[in-house]
Design a protein around this motif. Structure first.
Motif, PDB file in Angstrom:
ATOM      1  N   GLY A  37       0.782  -1.231   0.000  1.00 47.99           N
ATOM      2  CA  GLY A  37       0.000   0.000   0.000  1.00 47.99           C
ATOM      3  C   GLY A  37       0.809   1.273   0.000  1.00 47.99           C
ATOM      4  O   GLY A  37       0.243   2.365  -0.136  1.00 47.99           O
ATOM      5  N   ASN A 115      -2.755   6.677  14.412  1.00 46.96           N
ATOM      6  CA  ASN A 115      -3.779   6.506  13.391  1.00 46.96           C
ATOM      7  C   ASN A 115      -4.139   7.874  12.828  1.00 46.96           C
ATOM      8  O   ASN A 115      -4.513   8.786  13.577  1.00 46.96           O
ATOM      9  N   ASP A 138      -6.275   0.970  -1.119  1.00 46.07           N
ATOM     10  CA  ASP A 138      -7.125  -0.192  -0.881  1.00 46.07           C
ATOM     11  C   ASP A 138      -7.731  -0.202   0.515  1.00 46.07           C
ATOM     12  O   ASP A 138      -8.352  -1.184   0.922  1.00 46.07           O
ATOM     13  N   ALA A 139      -7.562   0.894   1.273  1.00 44.71           N
ATOM     14  CA  ALA A 139      -8.021   0.904   2.669  1.00 44.71           C
ATOM     15  C   ALA A 139      -9.417   1.487   2.842  1.00 44.71           C
ATOM     16  O   ALA A 139      -9.974   1.425   3.936  1.00 44.71           O
ATOM     17  N   ASP A 140      -9.972   2.088   1.797  1.00 42.80           N
ATOM     18  CA  ASP A 140     -11.333   2.640   1.845  1.00 42.80           C
ATOM     19  C   ASP A 140     -11.507   3.627   3.007  1.00 42.80           C
ATOM     20  O   ASP A 140     -12.474   3.550   3.766  1.00 42.80           O
ATOM     21  N   LEU A 141     -10.537   4.545   3.120  1.00 39.47           N
ATOM     22  CA  LEU A 141     -10.570   5.529   4.206  1.00 39.47           C
ATOM     23  C   LEU A 141     -10.941   6.928   3.730  1.00 39.47           C
ATOM     24  O   LEU A 141     -10.966   7.858   4.539  1.00 39.47           O
TER      25      LEU A 141
END
Length: 201
Positions: A37, A115, A138-141
Motif C-alpha cells: 500500500g 492513526n 485499498d483501505a477505503d478511508l
C-alpha cells in the motif's frame, strides 16, 4: 559549469527512493520501503500541487495524516512551513521518518506514530493551513479521512486529497468543501479542496 548536451540522458532514479523537488531541501532523497500500500505521490503530482499552493509556504501549519515516505509533508516543510506534523502508523516507516528529520535537522517537523483518522479528529478546530490526505488506495478511508480533516482547517485553508477516482462535488459539499483544482495522472486523482462559501442570506 558546462552546458548540458541535448543528447545527454537524465540519471535514472533508484527504484526505491523519491526526492524532495523544491525548497531548502531540494533533491534530498527519501527512501521508499517495500510495504503493502505504500505509494509515494509522483513527482509530477507533487510539483503541480505546490504550483497550485504557491512555492512559498512560509509560516504555514500543515498535517500529513498518512505520511508514508513523508514526501508530501517534507515538501511543505522544505518550502517554509512553520509546523508540519507527519502521522504514520507503521513503526518501520515512523523510524525512517524520524531518521530523515534528524538528518535534515528539521525542527519544524514532528513525527507522530498513530492513526491518521484519530489524530485528525483530535485536531478539530486547530486551524491548519494545509491538511494532506494520501491514504492507502485499498483501505477505503477516503470518506472518513475527508470528514475528519475538514474541521481541522482554518478558514481559507486547503485540503489535498489523493484518490483512485475523482471525488464528486456532492460528496465534497456534504463536508462543507469545494473543489478548487483537479489533476489526473495515471491512476492518481489529485484534488485541492477548500471550504465552501457559506450560503447567502
Amino acid at each position: 559549469m558546462p552546458a548540458r548536451s541535448s543528447s545527454s540522458v537524465p540519471a535514472r532514479r533508484a527504484a526505491h527512493e523519491v526526492r524532495i523537488i523544491g525548497g531548502a531541501w531540494k533533491r534530498t532523497r527519501l527512501p521508499v520501503a517495500d510495504k503493502p500500500g505504500l505509494r509515494p505521490t509522483p513527482d509530477r503530482v507533487r510539483e503541480t500541487l505546490f504550483n497550485w499552493l504557491g512555492q512559498d509556504l512560509d509560516g504555514w501549519r500543515c498535517v500529513d495524516a498518512f505520511a508514508g515516505t513523508g514526501a508530501l509533508g517534507l515538501e511543505a516543510a522544505s518550502r517554509g512551513a512553520a509546523q508540519v506534523l507527519l502521522v504514520e502508523q507503521d513503526p518501520d516507516l515512523v523510524a525512517a521518518l524520524r531518521a530523515i528529520r534528524a538528518r535534515l535537522q528539521a525542527e519544524s517537523v514532528e513525527v507522530r506514530r498513530g492513526n491518521g483518522l484519530t489524530v485528525l479528529k483530535e485536531l478539530a478546530g486547530s486551524g491548519q493551513d494545509l491538511v494532506l490526505l494520501d491514504p492507502p488506495f485499498d483501505a477505503d478511508l477516503f470518506d472518513k479521512a475527508v470528514a475528519a480533516a475538514a474541521p481541522a482547517l482554518r478558514d481559507g485553508g486547503f485540503l489535498y486529497l489523493e484518490a483512485p477516482h475523482r471525488w464528486s462535488d456532492a460528496a465534497l459539499e456534504a463536508q462543507g468543501l469545494r473543489l478548487l483544482r483537479h489533476l489526473k495522472a495515471g491512476a492518481v486523482h489529485a484534488h485541492l479542496l477548500g471550504r465552501a462559501a457559506p450560503p447567502g442570506p
